[in-house]
Scaffold this motif. Structure first.
Motif, PDB file in Angstrom:
ATOM      1  N   ALA A  13      37.494  39.044  17.133  1.00 32.53           N
ATOM      2  CA  ALA A  13      36.975  39.086  18.186  1.00 32.53           C
ATOM      3  C   ALA A  13      36.512  40.166  18.747  1.00 32.53           C
ATOM      4  CB  ALA A  13      37.761  38.312  19.100  1.00 32.53           C
ATOM      5  N   GLU A  14      37.427  40.635  18.180  1.00 33.18           N
ATOM      6  CA  GLU A  14      37.460  42.568  18.873  1.00 33.18           C
ATOM      7  C   GLU A  14      36.239  43.086  18.003  1.00 33.18           C
ATOM      8  OE1 GLU A  14      40.634  44.745  18.564  1.00 33.18           O
ATOM      9  OE2 GLU A  14      41.280  43.425  20.947  1.00 33.18           O
ATOM     10  N   LYS A  15      35.931  42.526  16.614  1.00 35.24           N
ATOM     11  CA  LYS A  15      35.488  43.152  15.896  1.00 35.24           C
ATOM     12  C   LYS A  15      33.480  42.557  15.629  1.00 35.24           C
ATOM     13  CE  LYS A  15      37.914  44.164  11.732  1.00 35.24           C
ATOM     14  NZ  LYS A  15      38.100  43.694  10.491  1.00 35.24           N
ATOM     15  N   ASP A  16      33.948  40.942  16.423  1.00 38.48           N
ATOM     16  CA  ASP A  16      32.849  40.369  17.096  1.00 38.48           C
ATOM     17  C   ASP A  16      32.000  40.918  18.299  1.00 38.48           C
ATOM     18  OD1 ASP A  16      32.916  39.026  14.854  1.00 38.48           O
ATOM     19  OD2 ASP A  16      33.825  37.259  15.644  1.00 38.48           O
ATOM     20  N   ALA A  17      32.763  41.053  18.872  1.00 35.45           N
ATOM     21  CA  ALA A  17      32.317  41.261  20.589  1.00 35.45           C
ATOM     22  C   ALA A  17      31.515  42.678  20.245  1.00 35.45           C
ATOM     23  CB  ALA A  17      34.120  41.692  21.412  1.00 35.45           C
ATOM     24  N   ALA A  18      32.305  43.937  19.242  1.00 37.90           N
ATOM     25  CA  ALA A  18      31.540  45.158  19.431  1.00 37.90           C
ATOM     26  C   ALA A  18      30.386  45.141  18.272  1.00 37.90           C
ATOM     27  CB  ALA A  18      32.309  45.997  17.807  1.00 37.90           C
ATOM     28  N   ALA A  19      30.498  44.170  17.717  1.00 38.23           N
ATOM     29  CA  ALA A  19      28.643  43.791  17.158  1.00 38.23           C
ATOM     30  C   ALA A  19      27.985  43.803  17.763  1.00 38.23           C
ATOM     31  CB  ALA A  19      28.770  43.045  15.733  1.00 38.23           C
ATOM     32  N   TRP A  20      28.449  42.971  19.219  1.00 39.93           N
ATOM     33  CA  TRP A  20      27.779  41.700  20.031  1.00 39.93           C
ATOM     34  C   TRP A  20      26.961  43.263  21.154  1.00 39.93           C
ATOM     35  CZ3 TRP A  20      28.662  41.425  24.843  1.00 39.93           C
ATOM     36  CH2 TRP A  20      27.753  40.782  26.034  1.00 39.93           C
ATOM     37  N   ALA A  21      28.181  43.897  21.378  1.00 38.59           N
ATOM     38  CA  ALA A  21      27.801  44.611  21.990  1.00 38.59           C
ATOM     39  C   ALA A  21      27.047  46.286  21.561  1.00 38.59           C
ATOM     40  CB  ALA A  21      28.917  45.564  22.912  1.00 38.59           C
ATOM     41  N   THR A  75      34.730  44.960  29.778  1.00 36.35           N
ATOM     42  CA  THR A  75      35.037  46.075  28.561  1.00 36.35           C
ATOM     43  C   THR A  75      35.072  45.034  26.882  1.00 36.35           C
ATOM     44  OG1 THR A  75      37.701  45.503  28.557  1.00 36.35           O
ATOM     45  CG2 THR A  75      37.167  46.997  29.965  1.00 36.35           C
ATOM     46  N   LEU A  76      35.405  45.954  25.726  1.00 36.98           N
ATOM     47  CA  LEU A  76      34.982  45.093  25.130  1.00 36.98           C
ATOM     48  C   LEU A  76      36.203  44.323  24.931  1.00 36.98           C
ATOM     49  CD1 LEU A  76      33.727  47.332  22.322  1.00 36.98           C
ATOM     50  CD2 LEU A  76      32.584  45.946  23.057  1.00 36.98           C
ATOM     51  N   GLN A  77      37.006  44.772  25.463  1.00 39.27           N
ATOM     52  CA  GLN A  77      38.694  43.323  24.916  1.00 39.27           C
ATOM     53  C   GLN A  77      38.465  42.087  26.254  1.00 39.27           C
ATOM     54  OE1 GLN A  77      38.476  46.861  25.982  1.00 39.27           O
ATOM     55  NE2 GLN A  77      39.061  47.862  23.616  1.00 39.27           N
ATOM     56  N   GLU A  78      37.124  42.751  27.115  1.00 36.76           N
ATOM     57  CA  GLU A  78      37.176  41.201  27.962  1.00 36.76           C
ATOM     58  C   GLU A  78      35.790  40.191  27.108  1.00 36.76           C
ATOM     59  OE1 GLU A  78      37.909  43.294  32.612  1.00 36.76           O
ATOM     60  OE2 GLU A  78      36.659  43.485  31.032  1.00 36.76           O
ATOM     61  N   ALA A  79      35.587  40.832  26.640  1.00 36.88           N
ATOM     62  CA  ALA A  79      33.900  39.835  25.821  1.00 36.88           C
ATOM     63  C   ALA A  79      35.460  39.559  24.852  1.00 36.88           C
ATOM     64  CB  ALA A  79      33.651  40.980  25.209  1.00 36.88           C
ATOM     65  N   MET A  83      31.183  48.785  31.000  1.00 37.76           N
ATOM     66  CA  MET A  83      29.508  48.859  30.520  1.00 37.76           C
ATOM     67  C   MET A  83      28.591  46.998  31.237  1.00 37.76           C
ATOM     68  SD  MET A  83      29.974  46.492  26.915  1.00 37.76           S
ATOM     69  CE  MET A  83      31.796  47.351  26.465  1.00 37.76           C
ATOM     70  N   LYS A  84      27.767  46.762  31.057  1.00 38.16           N
ATOM     71  CA  LYS A  84      27.619  46.179  32.076  1.00 38.16           C
ATOM     72  C   LYS A  84      25.726  45.233  31.320  1.00 38.16           C
ATOM     73  CE  LYS A  84      26.598  44.517  36.945  1.00 38.16           C
ATOM     74  NZ  LYS A  84      26.385  45.138  38.023  1.00 38.16           N
ATOM     75  N   LEU A  85      25.385  44.475  31.807  1.00 37.46           N
ATOM     76  CA  LEU A  85      24.143  43.292  30.889  1.00 37.46           C
ATOM     77  C   LEU A  85      23.524  43.957  31.556  1.00 37.46           C
ATOM     78  CD1 LEU A  85      25.536  40.456  29.846  1.00 37.46           C
ATOM     79  CD2 LEU A  85      24.827  42.319  28.201  1.00 37.46           C
ATOM     80  N   ASN A  86      22.175  44.908  31.071  1.00 39.05           N
ATOM     81  CA  ASN A  86      20.498  45.175  32.269  1.00 39.05           C
ATOM     82  C   ASN A  86      20.375  43.701  32.805  1.00 39.05           C
ATOM     83  OD1 ASN A  86      18.291  45.805  33.468  1.00 39.05           O
ATOM     84  ND2 ASN A  86      17.783  47.322  31.529  1.00 39.05           N
ATOM     85  N   PRO A  87      20.701  43.766  33.964  1.00 37.42           N
ATOM     86  CA  PRO A  87      19.761  42.431  34.773  1.00 37.42           C
ATOM     87  C   PRO A  87      18.715  42.288  35.338  1.00 37.42           C
ATOM     88  CG  PRO A  87      20.460  44.786  36.253  1.00 37.42           C
ATOM     89  CD  PRO A  87      20.654  45.357  35.012  1.00 37.42           C
ATOM     90  N   HIS A  88      17.880  43.513  34.412  1.00 38.07           N
ATOM     91  CA  HIS A  88      16.334  42.590  33.978  1.00 38.07           C
ATOM     92  C   HIS A  88      16.530  41.958  33.127  1.00 38.07           C
ATOM     93  CE1 HIS A  88      14.794  46.145  37.153  1.00 38.07           C
ATOM     94  NE2 HIS A  88      15.566  46.877  36.426  1.00 38.07           N
TER      95      HIS A  88
END
Length: 93
Positions: free
Chosen positions: A70-78, A51-55, A1-6
């Motif tokens: 951390a995995e739960k928080d990263a998933a919620a953020w994503a 990846t979510l694991q990297e986040a 995945m990637k953050l939208n550069p706009h």
């Protein structure tokens, strides 16, 4: 995945917000505000595929929290960013 550069981070009146730049049909009636951990993830992962694991690893290293939290928080953020079309991903789970 990637953050939208706009989308770019901006600090206004002590708040961190995301603004849409470069898209003429942007809905400017919505403001997306980030808390400290969401901003950290944005700053660490912006401009690269991740990846979510990297986040989650970013959160573990910064806050010394358990991996499962951390995995739960990263998933919620994503999930939140995906709902706003800020996260470019077909399937990030």
């Amino acid at each position: 995945m990637k953050l939208n550069p706009h989308f770019k981070l901006r600090s206004i009146a002590g708040e961190t917000i995301i603004v849409n730049q470069g898209t003429p049909d942007a809905d400017l009636t919505r403001i997306i505000s980030l808390n400290t951990s969401a901003r950290l993830l944005w700053e660490q992962l912006s401009g690269k595929d991740f990846t979510l694991q990297e986040a989650a690893l970013v959160l573990v290293e910064a806050y010394h929290i358990p991996q499962d939290q951390a995995e739960k928080d990263a998933a919620a953020w994503a999930d939140d960013l995906s709902k706003c079309h800020i996260l470019l991903a077909d399937d990030y789970v």
